[in-house]
Design a protein around this motif. Sequence first.
Motif, short mmCIF file in Angstrom:
data_model
loop_
_atom_site.label_atom_id
_atom_site.label_comp_id
_atom_site.label_asym_id
_atom_site.label_seq_id
_atom_site.Cartn_x
_atom_site.Cartn_y
_atom_site.Cartn_z
N LEU A 254 6.18 -21.60 9.49
CA LEU A 254 4.33 -20.94 9.58
C LEU A 254 4.63 -19.67 10.23
N HIS A 264 -2.06 -22.30 5.65
CA HIS A 264 -1.10 -22.85 4.60
C HIS A 264 -2.11 -24.19 4.72
N LEU A 267 -0.92 -29.04 5.29
CA LEU A 267 0.96 -29.03 5.60
C LEU A 267 0.69 -30.34 5.99
N LEU A 282 8.63 -25.20 3.74
CA LEU A 282 7.69 -24.80 3.94
C LEU A 282 7.05 -24.58 1.63
N PHE A 285 1.38 -23.88 -1.88
CA PHE A 285 0.50 -22.59 -0.76
C PHE A 285 -0.55 -22.44 -1.55
N ALA A 288 -3.59 -22.07 0.22
CA ALA A 288 -3.10 -21.40 0.99
C ALA A 288 -4.16 -19.86 1.04
N ASP A 325 -2.94 -25.10 11.34
CA ASP A 325 -1.94 -25.64 10.59
C ASP A 325 -1.10 -25.87 11.77
#
Length: 400
Positions: A254, A264, A267, A282, A285, A288, A325
């Motif tokens: 992150l 993001h 999550l 991770l 996305f 995102a 996040d």
Amino acid sequence: MSEGLRVLVIEAETPAREWLRHHIHVVWPTAQFTELAPAAARGMPDEFGGGDFDLVVLSLDEGREAALEWLGRYARRPGFPPVVALARGGDEALAVRAVKAGAEDYLPLERLRHDGLVAALRQALASRRPRPATHGAGLPRGWQTRETLHAGEFSSVLLAEHADSGETRVYKLLQGGAVELDAGLLYARFLAEYECIAGLEHPNVVQIHDIGVADDQAWIAMEYLSGGTLATRIAQGIAPDEALAMARGIARGLLAVHGLGVLHRDLKPANVMLREDDTPVLIDFGLAKAMRSEQAITSPGMIFGTPWYMSPEQGHGAPMDERSDGYSLGIMLFEMLTGERPFHARTPMALVYQHRNAPRPALPPTLAEYQPLVHRMMAAEPSARFESTAHLLMALEAAA
């Protein structure tokens, strides 16, 4: 279904919902339920594709004609999960209408028993065959599909292998028809996954190799992660020191993406993959969003994400920052430590309410040393959380 069967239950009566949950959990103990009243289901947007679910159980009892209309509108869409229809006091004519509308099966509730329910659900799940693996259709030259990892209405995820080098990659494809449905919104969300983190090389963030268009399909190529998902690992049980190590790795990822000015926004354990050495990475996305972007893909007040892990501000369509996040990571850390999510509700909106208003649950006494850390990460007000991801990571490292 290693991450747990995802079931959408559309039923008005609480006893019936509880009965379904009980009997499904006997066979699929990690099953995840989203429960909606029929009226709420009828308010779903026309573009609802069902991609977040593996199975739909639909009651035909409340507003029978409206339920059949809902069934006909959604059930036959490509990639839509199988639907099993239930009714009290139905007859053969209703069963025929339900199946014609798109249900995989029809079950009369008054005669339904555990074995019959499970057999019908198994058969419905078996009917949802992934799209057959093709040999390079839509992929760059030299790449061949080895396995279909996911097949949805608008996109698919393929594990591909290069014919010469043997290298493996994951290809996420957006079907050409999806772009035609809304050339701005869908394609923009798809491209965001590449644009947000292209060029970033970090051990805790999936590496994006390339993007392109072939055979009327847009695709993103990314690294293949063979260790499974964090969701699967949680179901197997995680020791406290391992949970803290996972949280630190996620926080480092992150920190890297936040350093690019990117949130993001989705999550959750299913969006964290593991390398062979258990390094958390991770992924996904697709939701995102640039923190400083002047042209947001989503409109103000629109809510996207997963309610189990969604920050209060995201659940209410309010502005977000990196602390949002961090909140989601706090929910995940609680789940890693205890094996349970901190909040439980029967509808998405009830979960959103709990994130904002419910007391933060306490950890078991054996984990009390982590209570201040977890409670600060999960604070309802952003101002009460760690002020930045860097500060959050320092706190996680201090807890080692």
